[in-house]
Design an enzyme around this catalytic site. Structure first.
Site, PDB file in Angstrom:
ATOM      1  N   SER A 143       0.845  -1.189   0.000  1.00  0.00           N
ATOM      2  CA  SER A 143       0.000   0.000   0.000  1.00  0.00           C
ATOM      3  C   SER A 143       0.882   1.241   0.000  1.00  0.00           C
ATOM      4  CB  SER A 143      -0.904   0.027   1.228  1.00  0.00           C
ATOM      5  OG  SER A 143      -1.638   1.238   1.302  1.00  0.00           O
ATOM      6  N   TYR A 154      -1.363   0.120  10.415  1.00  0.00           N
ATOM      7  CA  TYR A 154      -1.498  -0.444   9.067  1.00  0.00           C
ATOM      8  C   TYR A 154      -0.302  -0.072   8.214  1.00  0.00           C
ATOM      9  CZ  TYR A 154      -3.379  -0.976   4.305  1.00  0.00           C
ATOM     10  OH  TYR A 154      -3.565  -1.309   2.986  1.00  0.00           O
TER      11      TYR A 154
END
Length: 259
Positions: A143, A154
């Site tokens: 990501s 995250y």
């Protein structure tokens, strides 16, 4: 590009929904024998819809946050198809969105378990099979949120996915195994049938999530979210023989945001 994966066996994790599902459908359409892996029973409904010319996709339910689940999934793929050529590691995704000081310890650990360990375990489980047959490709889905607001746990997990990709590529190259990754930006997708978490519960949580959306669009040179098809196209390219001279690379697919 129909037939680009003819004769190949592809394992796609996180394949019940979102990018993982779209990748599985694309690889199947391009000729692969596809094993779809997810901990949601929905994966069997998705795999059951993939039938073409006598080929059928195969669904496996497994919890990839634990090594045993990853090992079972890869073993089943090998036993069913005789080997594995491509592994796409798609499990992951933000569960909560908030400034780091508002994350309790249990949520930090849950984010890391969700977005780091499935890739770590799936690479470990698949690698011996790829080495034994003399080659193959692993595509990890990372990501660009490694540089993003309200998602520090995250971001840390996806930074780990990038490190897995670059470090494992060095070790695996002598065995003919390529290890690459894409780093998606914001991606439009249908509402999740199996949610990752509770979602925004109050005005403050919704405001924090909107900050994520605003920063994601603002960081993209194209000023928009991507599509599932755009993400799957990049992953399919890296998984294919057309990318045979690419390894150890993390490709941003985020409209110009490099993360």
């Amino acid at each position: 590009m129909t037939g680009r994966f003819g004769g190949k066996v592809a394992v796609v994790t996180g394949a019940a929904q979102g990018i993982g599902r779209t990748v599985a459908e694309r690889l199947f359409a391009e000729g692969a024998e596809v094993v779809l892996v997810d901990r949601a029973e929905l994966v069997h409904e998705v795999s059951g819809g993939l039938i073409s010319g006598g080929r059928k996709a195969h669904g496996v339910t497994a919890d990839l946050e634990h090594h045993a689940g990853a090992e079972e999934a890869m073993t089943e793929a090998v036993e069913r198809h005789g080997g594995i050529d491509v592994v796409v590691n798609g499990v992951g995704g933000t569960i909560w969105a908030k400034p780091y000081q508002h994350y309790p310890p249990e949520q930090i650990e849950a984010e890391v378990r969700r977005s780091l360990f499935p890739t770590l375990w799936s690479c470990r489980a698949a690698l011996p099979h790829l080495i034994a047959q003399g080659g193959g490709t692993i595509v990890n889905i990372s990501s660009v949120a490694t540089r993003g607001i309200n998602r520090v746990p995250y971001a840390a997990a996806k930074g780990g996915v990038n490190a897995i990709t670059t470090a494992l590529a060095l070790e695996a190259a002598p065995h003919g195994v390529r290890v690459v990754a894409t780093a998606p930006g914001g991606t439009d997708a249908p509402p999740r049938r199996v949610p990752r978490g509770p979602g925004a519960q109050d005005d403050q949580e919704r405001a924090w999530y909107q900050q994520v959306v605003d920063q994601t669009v603002g960081s993209s040179l194209l000023k928009r979210y991507g599509t599932l098809a755009e993400q799957a196209a990049a992953i399919a390219f890296l998984a294919s023989d057309e990318a045979s001279y690419i390894t150890g690379s993390v490709l941003p697919v985020a409209g110009g945001d490099v993360g």
